[in-house]
Design a protein around this motif. Structure first.
Motif, PDB file in Angstrom:
ATOM      1  N   THR A   1      49.701 -23.341  91.660  1.00 18.60           N
ATOM      2  CA  THR A   1      51.061 -24.016  91.878  1.00 18.60           C
ATOM      3  C   THR A   1      51.307 -24.256  93.385  1.00 18.60           C
ATOM      4  OG1 THR A   1      51.720 -21.695  91.808  1.00 18.60           O
ATOM      5  CG2 THR A   1      51.817 -22.916  89.841  1.00 18.60           C
ATOM      6  N   ASP A   2      50.983 -23.466  94.206  1.00 22.40           N
ATOM      7  CA  ASP A   2      51.291 -23.670  95.576  1.00 22.40           C
ATOM      8  C   ASP A   2      50.266 -23.920  96.624  1.00 22.40           C
ATOM      9  OD1 ASP A   2      49.806 -21.326  96.290  1.00 22.40           O
ATOM     10  OD2 ASP A   2      51.568 -20.045  96.589  1.00 22.40           O
ATOM     11  N   HIS A   3      48.928 -23.972  95.959  1.00 19.81           N
ATOM     12  CA  HIS A   3      47.784 -24.451  96.645  1.00 19.81           C
ATOM     13  C   HIS A   3      47.434 -23.413  98.185  1.00 19.81           C
ATOM     14  CE1 HIS A   3      46.955 -27.635  94.043  1.00 19.81           C
ATOM     15  NE2 HIS A   3      48.125 -27.970  93.926  1.00 19.81           N
ATOM     16  N   THR A   4      48.227 -22.669  98.391  1.00 19.01           N
ATOM     17  CA  THR A   4      48.159 -21.858  99.699  1.00 19.01           C
ATOM     18  C   THR A   4      47.939 -20.228  99.366  1.00 19.01           C
ATOM     19  OG1 THR A   4      50.565 -21.414  99.810  1.00 19.01           O
ATOM     20  CG2 THR A   4      49.552 -23.278 100.940  1.00 19.01           C
ATOM     21  N   THR A   5      48.300 -19.759  98.137  1.00 18.08           N
ATOM     22  CA  THR A   5      47.871 -18.466  97.705  1.00 18.08           C
ATOM     23  C   THR A   5      46.519 -18.100  97.326  1.00 18.08           C
ATOM     24  OG1 THR A   5      50.373 -18.214  97.196  1.00 18.08           O
ATOM     25  CG2 THR A   5      48.792 -16.384  96.345  1.00 18.08           C
ATOM     26  N   ILE A   6      45.992 -17.334  98.113  1.00 16.40           N
ATOM     27  CA  ILE A   6      44.449 -17.176  98.044  1.00 16.40           C
ATOM     28  C   ILE A   6      44.238 -16.068  96.712  1.00 16.40           C
ATOM     29  CG2 ILE A   6      42.106 -16.308  98.898  1.00 16.40           C
ATOM     30  CD1 ILE A   6      43.088 -17.291 101.762  1.00 16.40           C
ATOM     31  N   ILE A   7      43.655 -16.442  95.598  1.00 17.70           N
ATOM     32  CA  ILE A   7      43.617 -15.550  94.598  1.00 17.70           C
ATOM     33  C   ILE A   7      41.968 -15.035  94.435  1.00 17.70           C
ATOM     34  CG2 ILE A   7      45.463 -16.380  93.569  1.00 17.70           C
ATOM     35  CD1 ILE A   7      43.575 -17.941  91.654  1.00 17.70           C
ATOM     36  N   GLY A   8      41.168 -15.621  95.208  1.00 14.89           N
ATOM     37  CA  GLY A   8      39.710 -15.306  95.376  1.00 14.89           C
ATOM     38  C   GLY A   8      38.959 -15.797  96.229  1.00 14.89           C
ATOM     39  N   TYR A   9      37.817 -15.306  96.440  1.00 14.45           N
ATOM     40  CA  TYR A   9      37.092 -15.769  97.576  1.00 14.45           C
ATOM     41  C   TYR A   9      35.346 -15.435  97.407  1.00 14.45           C
ATOM     42  CZ  TYR A   9      36.949 -10.756  98.612  1.00 14.45           C
ATOM     43  OH  TYR A   9      36.681  -9.577  98.607  1.00 14.45           O
ATOM     44  N   ALA A  10      34.493 -16.207  97.802  1.00 12.80           N
ATOM     45  CA  ALA A  10      33.204 -15.846  97.639  1.00 12.80           C
ATOM     46  C   ALA A  10      32.386 -16.950  98.672  1.00 12.80           C
ATOM     47  CB  ALA A  10      32.686 -16.541  96.376  1.00 12.80           C
ATOM     48  N   GLY A  11      31.301 -16.232  99.076  1.00 11.50           N
ATOM     49  CA  GLY A  11      30.342 -17.003  99.930  1.00 11.50           C
ATOM     50  C   GLY A  11      28.869 -16.628  99.868  1.00 11.50           C
ATOM     51  N   PHE A  12      28.037 -17.441 100.645  1.00 14.25           N
ATOM     52  CA  PHE A  12      26.595 -17.139 100.522  1.00 14.25           C
ATOM     53  C   PHE A  12      26.116 -17.488 102.056  1.00 14.25           C
ATOM     54  CE2 PHE A  12      26.712 -21.640  98.954  1.00 14.25           C
ATOM     55  CZ  PHE A  12      25.768 -22.184  99.895  1.00 14.25           C
ATOM     56  N   TRP A  13      24.847 -16.809 102.403  1.00 16.34           N
ATOM     57  CA  TRP A  13      24.282 -17.235 103.362  1.00 16.34           C
ATOM     58  C   TRP A  13      22.946 -17.958 102.999  1.00 16.34           C
ATOM     59  CZ3 TRP A  13      19.685 -13.958 104.997  1.00 16.34           C
ATOM     60  CH2 TRP A  13      19.198 -14.259 106.140  1.00 16.34           C
ATOM     61  N   TYR A  14      22.731 -19.143 103.716  1.00 12.82           N
ATOM     62  CA  TYR A  14      21.589 -19.921 103.392  1.00 12.82           C
ATOM     63  C   TYR A  14      20.535 -19.911 104.464  1.00 12.82           C
ATOM     64  CZ  TYR A  14      18.663 -24.134 102.150  1.00 12.82           C
ATOM     65  OH  TYR A  14      17.716 -25.169 102.051  1.00 12.82           O
TER      66      TYR A  14
END
Length: 175
Positions: free
Chosen positions: A53-66
């Motif tokens: 709805t607002d495109h600014t509230t972070i509700i999750g995150y994930a990342g990797f190292w390549y």
């Protein structure tokens, strides 16, 4: 909606991820400085799930190292109030896609043996258990499963003619 972390304000991203880390991982949470260092480290890809709805509230995150061959899943976290709504699945799908784009042959991860929701998520995506790391998660001393997902097909030995692409079979027929 999934976005790259660089598309948002860096300080706000670091603060929000550190907040979610505390909520999700308590004593094993990354500090604000650890989050900042991880996001700035070389060969990292981090994605954020933001509220539709607002495109600014972070509700999750994930990342990797390549590392040039394998993509090592570093972390994945979803706001507790937004869990079981498909956010982790969206993040993992997007990470797998990014890893493939970068040329990774497989994705590796460690997961707590007692984290049933995460184990189910990874198994649904085709990850297979490889081994066990005793007392991996500190300070609790909880074991971790190591898991892997093949991202690129591996050819072992000679490829059969039936498995070769059609244009290669046609070229071979004319020689």
């Amino acid at each position: 909606m999934i976005v790259e972390y660089a598309a948002m304000d860096g300080d706000a991203v670091v603060a929000r991820i550190a907040e979610l880390e505390r909520d999700l991982f308590s004593s094993g949470a990354w500090s604000r400085e650890a989050v900042r260092q991880e996001l700035a480290a070389p060969a990292r890809t981090y994605l954020l799930a933001v509220d539709d709805t607002d495109h600014t509230t972070i509700i999750g995150y994930a990342g990797f190292w390549y590392d040039g061959d394998d993509a090592e899943l570093m972390t994945i976290g979803v706001d507790p109030s937004r869990q079981r709504q498909g956010v982790a699945t969206q993040l993992l799908d997007a990470l797998i896609g990014k890893a493939r784009e970068q040329g990774a042959r497989r994705m590796l991860l460690e997961v707590r043996v007692d984290n049933t929701p995460a184990l189910n998520l990874y198994q649904r995506h085709g990850f297979q258990r490889m081994g066990l790391r005793k007392r991996y998660y500190q300070p609790e001393g909880v074991d971790a499963y190591t898991m892997a997902l093949d991202l690129a097909p591996r050819t072992i030995g000679f490829q059969s003619a039936a498995a070769a692409p059609q244009h290669e079979r046609e070229e071979n027929d004319h020689e």
